[in-house]
Design a protein around this motif. Structure first.
Motif, mmCIF file in Angstrom:
data_model
loop_
_atom_site.group_PDB
_atom_site.id
_atom_site.type_symbol
_atom_site.label_atom_id
_atom_site.label_comp_id
_atom_site.label_asym_id
_atom_site.label_seq_id
_atom_site.Cartn_x
_atom_site.Cartn_y
_atom_site.Cartn_z
ATOM 1 N N ASP A 1 6.683 1.659 10.345
ATOM 2 C CA ASP A 1 7.758 2.369 9.502
ATOM 3 C C ASP A 1 8.774 2.805 10.144
ATOM 4 O OD1 ASP A 1 8.299 3.033 6.389
ATOM 5 O OD2 ASP A 1 8.399 5.079 7.740
ATOM 6 N N ASP B 1 1.181 4.788 4.062
ATOM 7 C CA ASP B 1 1.061 3.619 3.194
ATOM 8 C C ASP B 1 2.169 3.418 2.192
ATOM 9 O OD1 ASP B 1 0.488 5.507 1.216
ATOM 10 O OD2 ASP B 1 -1.493 4.975 0.941
ATOM 11 N N LYS B 2 2.144 2.426 1.520
ATOM 12 C CA LYS B 2 2.972 2.162 0.372
ATOM 13 C C LYS B 2 3.195 3.181 -0.679
ATOM 14 C CE LYS B 2 -0.057 -0.552 -2.430
ATOM 15 N NZ LYS B 2 -0.557 -2.168 -2.707
ATOM 16 N N ASN B 3 2.168 3.868 -0.812
ATOM 17 C CA ASN B 3 2.297 5.363 -1.876
ATOM 18 C C ASN B 3 2.670 6.369 -1.116
ATOM 19 O OD1 ASN B 3 1.025 3.535 -3.926
ATOM 20 N ND2 ASN B 3 -1.034 3.817 -3.053
ATOM 21 N N ASN C 1 2.731 1.267 9.480
ATOM 22 C CA ASN C 1 2.860 0.811 7.871
ATOM 23 C C ASN C 1 1.939 0.388 7.320
ATOM 24 O OD1 ASN C 1 3.128 -1.603 8.898
ATOM 25 N ND2 ASN C 1 5.248 -1.706 8.955
ATOM 26 N N GLN C 2 2.209 -0.121 6.005
ATOM 27 C CA GLN C 2 1.253 -0.591 5.244
ATOM 28 C C GLN C 2 0.786 -2.001 5.849
ATOM 29 O OE1 GLN C 2 -0.088 0.633 1.973
ATOM 30 N NE2 GLN C 2 -1.763 -1.093 2.646
#
Length: 366
Positions: free
Chosen positions: A204, A279-281, A211-212
């Motif tokens: 990221d 993560d994406k959250n 990252n995710q």
């Protein structure tokens, strides 16, 4: 292959010897300078250095478009390094003739200043070492594998010779040189991406954490490795409290600034052997190889306390004072019988529990 370290000032032409910094025995409150100065060098019993194969070369952009026969010829001149955490690919101050390409895992570059934060990260598809190899100058930074990694080591003479023989490779090599000029051969800490690294990688680029995509594709493989050797594998996860409120009051830009600062701060607070992700959250994770639940608890408590002393300037007209940050944390350890994804699901649920309890707290049980 010898297990002794090369003498100071010697070149590392296709690896004169193998060095490792002992990371697993360093306390959570370690400093990089202590790791370099006090960490004992020992033979790498679980790292192997073997001839490379054409399939590894084919994964890298610099070898794109080469015929199979040319890939085979190049592979015969390269080495594949199966590196464990702590493997020193290149010590700072040593004359270097080798370029290291990351096939799997990650390399971190550390300055000789004793700063705990790496100056750059080489992700999958990135490389390091070309600048010092071309100029025949000592390496400015120590290059260390901080997780299980597969590296391709190519001597600079091999790159130069094949660029003269193969036109396609010469064009690719020129692109590689330009990436070093632009500075996007790896991810520099604190620097903005020029856009050249915008790809489906594992980093990221805001926080410089995995990252995710890495969590989805690589974490299951890592968990399987630890399960097969029956070693503990713990995780600390956390969310920044009231981040949505920052977005509402100040906008997305200041909120991203908070995440960036927390991500870089997390690099400072953890060991090189710890594997970090977001993560994406926007939950952040610190995976502790060989760490049990108690090690995770110690790290989580330290993060929870330390973040409150790190005010973050939002650069927003509405924010006259730096923002005080708190975290909602959860800890878990991989247990026998867990299925793929269970560890993440468990620790994410614990973070949500901490959030529901008002934040600034740690949950270790549902």
């Amino acid at each position: 292959m010898t297990n002794t370290s090369p003498p100071p000032g010697a070149g590392n032409s296709m690896l004169d010897g193998i060095e490792v910094v002992e990371l697993s025995e360093v306390d959570l409150d370690f400093a990089i300078e202590e790791m370099f100065q006090q960490g004992a060098l020992r033979p790498l019993e679980t790292t192997s250095v073997e001839p490379a194969d054409a399939e590894e070369l084919a994964q890298l952009e610099v070898f794109r478009g080469l015929a199979q026969a040319d890939l085979n010829a190049l592979a015969a001149c390269c080495q594949s390094i199966q590196a464990v955490p702590g493997y020193v690919a290149l010590p700072a101050g040593r004359l270097n003739t080798t370029v290291f390409f990351v096939i799997e895992g990650q390399l971190r570059l550390y300055a000789q200043t004793g700063d705990k934060r790496p100056v750059a990260i080489a992700d999958v598809g990135h490389s390091t070492g070309l600048r010092s190899a071309l100029t025949m100058q000592p390496a400015e930074h120590a290059v260390i594998a901080t997780e299980l990694s597969i590296l391709l080591a190519v001597d600079i003479t091999t790159l130069n010779e094949f660029s003269k023989r193969l036109h396609v490779f010469a064009l690719n090599y020129a692109s590689l040189l330009m990436s070093y000029v632009r500075g996007d051969n790896c991810l520099a800490i604190g620097a903005r991406s020029s856009g050249g690294t915008a790809r489906q990688g594992y980093i990221d680029e805001l926080t410089l954490l995995h990252n995710q995509h890495w969590l989805t594709t690589m974490l299951p493989r890592l968990v399987t490795r630890f399960r097969m050797v029956d070693k503990p594998f713990a995780v600390v996860a956390f969310a920044v409290d009231k981040l949505d409120q920052v977005v509402k009051e100040h906008g997305i830009g200041p909120a991203l600034r908070v995440l960036e600062a927390v991500g870089h701060w997390t690099l400072d607070q953890t060991r090189p052997i710890d594997i970090l992700a977001i993560d994406k959250n926007r939950y952040l994770f610190a995976f502790l190889p060989d760490g049990d639940l108690e090690a995770a608890r110690q790290l989580a408590e330290r993060l929870k306390a330390a973040i409150q002393g790190v005010p973050i300037a939002l650069a927003s007209p509405k924010a006259t004072q730096p923002l005080a940050i708190t975290l909602s944390l959860g800890i878990a350890v991989h247990e026998k019988g867990m299925k793929e994804g269970d560890l993440l699901s468990k620790v994410e649920a614990l973070v949500r529990k901490s959030i529901k309890q008002g934040g600034n707290c740690l949950s270790d049980a549902p």
